[in-house]
Design an enzyme around this catalytic site. Structure first.
Site, PDB file in Angstrom:
ATOM      1  N   SER A 352       0.840  -1.190   0.000  1.00  0.00           N
ATOM      2  CA  SER A 352       0.000   0.000   0.000  1.00  0.00           C
ATOM      3  C   SER A 352       0.878   1.244   0.000  1.00  0.00           C
ATOM      4  O   SER A 352       1.904   1.284  -0.686  1.00  0.00           O
ATOM      5  CB  SER A 352      -0.964  -0.040   1.195  1.00  0.00           C
ATOM      6  OG  SER A 352      -1.973   0.932   1.047  1.00  0.00           O
ATOM      7  N   ASP A 463      -4.480  -3.767  -3.388  1.00  0.00           N
ATOM      8  CA  ASP A 463      -3.654  -3.413  -2.235  1.00  0.00           C
ATOM      9  C   ASP A 463      -3.129  -4.646  -1.496  1.00  0.00           C
ATOM     10  O   ASP A 463      -3.891  -5.541  -1.125  1.00  0.00           O
ATOM     11  CB  ASP A 463      -4.503  -2.560  -1.277  1.00  0.00           C
ATOM     12  CG  ASP A 463      -3.696  -1.854  -0.227  1.00  0.00           C
ATOM     13  OD1 ASP A 463      -2.874  -2.494   0.431  1.00  0.00           O
ATOM     14  OD2 ASP A 463      -3.903  -0.622  -0.065  1.00  0.00           O
TER      15      ASP A 463
END
Length: 581
Positions: A352, A463
């Site tokens: 992320s 992510d």
């Protein structure tokens, strides 16, 4: 005070403990016996075995473990005795003693020893002292958590001078005493020795006994370094943990007798120690290059020598930066605190927003530059789009990543980097350690529902925090011996606890972000705890894209959390204990 040992004799031997006259009288009652490698000097269970005093060679004392498998208990060599316990106690021999090399020993039967008259009590007293010393050493071994590893450094005089600061650096890294073994007298040994570095000069007549010397020392020192010149290669230790050849940067090739398993350290080089440099030199020399050390001679206690020490003993520092959307700005504060405390970073992983900041660290960016670039990218993070595949467009972030990274690849960064994403349809982690940087970062930052998934590998990636919010395992896979994990969380509350405010009905994007935050908090409890040092930064708020405006506030939280972790950091890295922030 410098500590240098050069004595050749065994301190606890009959020859040393008896007077010269008594020793000559005992010799007259003993016969010379020879044993080939693999032959037993003593069998477990032997009744009234001969007393043997080794004059040459090395033997292994062996017992059995709980499963009946043979286990080496110790090694004995010149001057040491075998069979004295059975002589003193009257019990059968309690272990097997097997020759490792050719062994020559004096042997005396119980009947011969009984005829020593007034000499017998003095022999018994000396044997009792030897046995007591051996039992003391056995107890020390039992209390030792692990045996020291042996590392062989093959170098000429120039290489020795360049690496004379390595033992002190290793002592700093492991926080213990180091044994340095040299062949014969060495002019620079005095400069190498210290309270934490013991130098042992091996005399020519001791070289055949090196295996036993190292076996004993393995439970007395944290690490053992053997410095060898190329002429003495056959005298290397048994199965060393590593063999490093120090090769001067001016050398066009390495010697022909370099072992296939050996690695190289390039000394006297002005090249920057980076991944591309190591790769280029490895291809040039035909052997893996693991270190590039400067040629100015000033690296005895410098960063390069400490980095080499960490590499040698397997204590490279890995930093795992976690997921958390705007909470990831806390990583900037973490990095500032680590810098202020002198914590090195040898490799880095992220997912992320942590992957983007990790890439900046791996690229060698200055912290101020990295902070500014992060703010620029954050400013382009909010771009609404037609909500078919996501609420926000990633076009702004993509353009900024492409502008910054251009055509750079992960493997061309200064430090090893791993970027973690999740394959949406294969339902599995994807770890990138090579390839173009910007598309890997874009995939790792694709918060489900907020940003569109990235097409790759015939599928779509989202992510990395979905499965692994703190990529500690990836740090281990890169080679880190010590991993610092950074977990980004929010304040947890009890289901029965009253809220301090009455929340409004959340918008769709806020619902997604809060749900993602709850998921990250729970999953990261598992991955985070596998780190050696845990830094947890608690940031109130959703961590949503609008929180990027709180950059300075969130960074300060990361700084404070890292300072609070200083005792844990110093415990894992002894060389930080004197650091002040």
């Amino acid at each position: 005070m410098a500590t240098i040992h050069t004595s050749a004799g065994a301190p606890s031997s009959l020859e040393n403990l008896l007077s010269p006259e008594d020793w000559r009288r005992l010799e007259a009652h003993m016969e010379l016996a020879e044993f080939a490698p693999g032959e037993h000097l003593l069998h477990h269970g032997d009744l009234r075995p001969n007393l043997l005093i080794i004059r040459e060679g090395v033997a292994s004392v062996q017992g059995e473990d709980a499963n009946g498998q043979p286990r080496e208990l110790s090694r004995i060599g010149t001057g040491e005795s075998v069979g004295e316990m059975a002589l003193l106690t009257g019990e059968p021999a309690s272990a097997d003693v097997v020759a490792i090399t050719r062994v020559r020993a004096y042997a005396a039967s119980h009947e011969k020893l009984a005829s020593l008259d007034e000499l017998r009590p003095r022999v018994i007293e000396a044997l009792s002292a030897i046995l007591a010393a051996r039992l003391k050493h056995a107890n020390e071994r039992l209390l030792t958590l692990s045996a020291a590893k042996t590392h062989v450094l093959v170098c000429d005089q120039a290489g020795f001078d360049a690496l004379r600061g390595l033992p002190a650096a290793v002592a700093d890294v492991v926080g213990g005493r180091i044994l340095v073994v040299l062949r014969g007298e060495h002019a620079a040994a005095q400069r190498m020795a210290s309270e934490r570095v013991v130098v042992r000069a091996i005399a020519p007549e001791e070289e055949g006994d090196l295996s036993r010397i190292l076996h004993r020392a393995a439970h007395e020192y944290a690490e053992i370094l053997i410095y060898r010149d190329r002429a003495s290669l056959p005298l290397l230790a048994d199965d060393p943990a590593s063999i490093i050849y120090a090769t001067h940067a001016d050398a066009s090739s390495v010697p022909g007798n370099v072992r296939a398993s050996a690695r190289l350290a390039i000394v006297g080089s002005d090249a920057k120690w980076t991944q591309p440099t190591l790769r280029r030199l490895s291809e040039s020399y035909g052997h893996p290059v693991v270190a590039v050390l400067p040629g100015d001679g000033a690296s005895d206690n410098g960063d390069a020598m400490l980095r080499f020490a960490r590499t040698l003993v397997g204590r490279q520092i890995g930093l795992a930066l976690g997921a958390g959307a705007a909470k990831g700005l806390a990583h900037l504060g973490v990095l500032r605190a680590l810098r202020d405390m002198g914590v090195p970073v040898d490799m880095v992983t992220g997912c992320s927003i942590g992957s983007a900041i990790a890439a900046g660290v791996a690229a060698g960016m200055d912290l101020d530059e990295l902070s500014e670039l992060t703010k620029q990218a954050a400013g382009r993070a909010i771009r609404p789009t037609l909500p078919l595949r996501s609420f926000l467009s990633n076009a702004g972030v993509r353009d900024e990543l492409k502008r910054l990274a251009e055509d750079r690849r992960i493997e061309d960064l200064d430090l090893p980097l791993a970027v973690v994403a999740v394959d949406l349809f294969r339902r599995s982690e994807v770890t990138f350690t090579s390839g173009l940087i910007w598309p890997r970062l874009l995939a790792s930052m694709a918060i489900p529902g907020v940003y569109p998934p990235s097409p790759a590998m015939g599928s779509y990636l989202v992510d990395g925090g979905v499965l692994n919010p703190v990529p500690v395992r990836q740090c281990r896979d890169l080679g880190a011996g010590i991993v610092i994990g950074v977990r980004l969380t929010a304040t947890r509350t009890s289901p029965r606890e009253r809220l301090d405010f009455k929340p409004a009905k959340p918008l769709a994007i806020e619902t997604i972000m809060r749900t993602f935050e709850i998921m990250l908090n729970r999953i990261s409890e598992v991955s985070h705890e596998h780190a050696d040092v845990n830094i947890e930064v608690c940031v109130d708020g959703t961590g949503g894209v609008r929180d990027f405006k709180r950059g300075d506030e969130i960074g300060a939280l990361g700084y404070r959390a890292t300072i609070e972790a200083q005792p844990s950091l110093a415990g894992a890295m002894p060389y930080l204990k004197g650091a002040a922030v």
